[in-house]
Scaffold this motif. Structure first.
Motif, mmCIF file in Angstrom:
data_model
loop_
_atom_site.group_PDB
_atom_site.id
_atom_site.type_symbol
_atom_site.label_atom_id
_atom_site.label_comp_id
_atom_site.label_asym_id
_atom_site.label_seq_id
_atom_site.Cartn_x
_atom_site.Cartn_y
_atom_site.Cartn_z
ATOM 1 N N LYS A 142 1.064 4.205 -2.866
ATOM 2 C CA LYS A 142 0.942 5.640 -2.561
ATOM 3 C C LYS A 142 2.138 6.395 -3.161
ATOM 4 N N ARG A 193 0.842 -1.209 0.000
ATOM 5 C CA ARG A 193 0.000 0.000 0.000
ATOM 6 C C ARG A 193 0.872 1.252 0.000
ATOM 7 N N ASP A 226 1.874 9.411 -5.789
ATOM 8 C CA ASP A 226 2.496 10.715 -5.513
ATOM 9 C C ASP A 226 3.446 11.119 -6.648
#
Ligand SMILES: O=C[C@H](O)[C@H](O)[C@H](O)COP(=O)(O)O
Length: 232
Positions: free
Chosen positions: A149, A145, A153
């Motif tokens: 992310k 996870r 980003d």
């Protein structure tokens, strides 16, 4: 293709001098370098090498190349290694063979890193080759996870899969870790992605080699090109 890999390896060998301490890369192209180096050693060249994998250790021993460790030498003169992709800044994707962690440690301890490849590895932008991310098996769900992310980003996304060995079991690296391969397609800002991945606790290392390669030796149908990294 194999002939081109050998030609690139032979060109890199021209940079090797008596007394040098060498980093020995991993993969089918680096294997040619180790074999050619072994021929020079048999003819009297004195060098010492640090292998980047157990496979390369076995090859070097078979070829009569004397080995050492980074505990016994304080630096390496040159590392010669292959790559899965090379961009015009000489940023790389490495780790197709699973050796990225030791490869990066060895490259970072070297005055120069020469990348050897057939010219199919030369790409305008990194990312078509799945990016290997070496992870600790513990807490993998959380690590995945966090990786997703980091991808978001940095403006990339794609499927991730834990690498399997040929026998169908999870592939385990020389360091006892697993690898997640990420199909990102196009990595517009590899330096930012490298930084974001390095900040994740469960990530041991990733296959983006940023600013490590000093030059690339690319062998193609029209001969050999040597590309030097532009100074920042
Ligand atoms: O983990 C493997 C390494 O990074 C290799 O240097 C890379 O995968 C290139 O291998 P090859 O020369 O076999 O294409």
């Amino acid at each position: 293709m194999d002939q081109l890999k050998r030609q690139a390896a032979a060109r890199a060998l021209e940079e090797v001098r008596d007394g040098m301490q060498l980093g020995l890369g991993t993969g089918s192209t680096a294997k040619h370098f180790v074999e050619l180096l072994g021929e020079r050693v048999a003819a009297g060249l004195k060098v010492i090498g640090v292998p980047t994998s157990e496979a390369t250790r076995a090859d070097a021993e078979r070829c009569g190349v004397k080995l050492t460790t980074l505990d016994e030498v304080d630096h390496l003169d040159i590392t010669v290694d292959g790559a899965d992709e090379i961009d015009p800044e000489l940023n790389l994707i490495k780790g197709g063979g699973g050796a990225l962690l030791r490869e990066k440690i060895v490259a970072a301890a070297s005055d120069r890193m020469i990348v050897i490849a057939d010219d199919s590895k030369w790409v305008p932008t990194l990312g078509k080759f799945p990016l290997p991310v070496e992870v600790i098996p513990f807490g993998l769900g959380a690590t995945r996870r966090a990786i997703e992310k980091a991808f978001a980003d940095c403006g990339v996304s794609g499927q991730m899969a834990v690498r399997k060995a040929k026998d169908g079991h999870v592939f385990v690296t020389d360091g006892g870790h697993w690898i997640v391969d990420a199909q990102l397609g196009r990595i517009a800002d590899p330096a930012s992605l490298a930084k974001a991945l390095s900040a994740i606790p469960g990530v041991v290392e990733h296959g983006l080699f940023i600013g490590l390669a000093s030059s690339a030796v690319l062998a193609g149908g029209e001969g050999i090109r040597v590309i030097e990294r532009r100074k920042p």
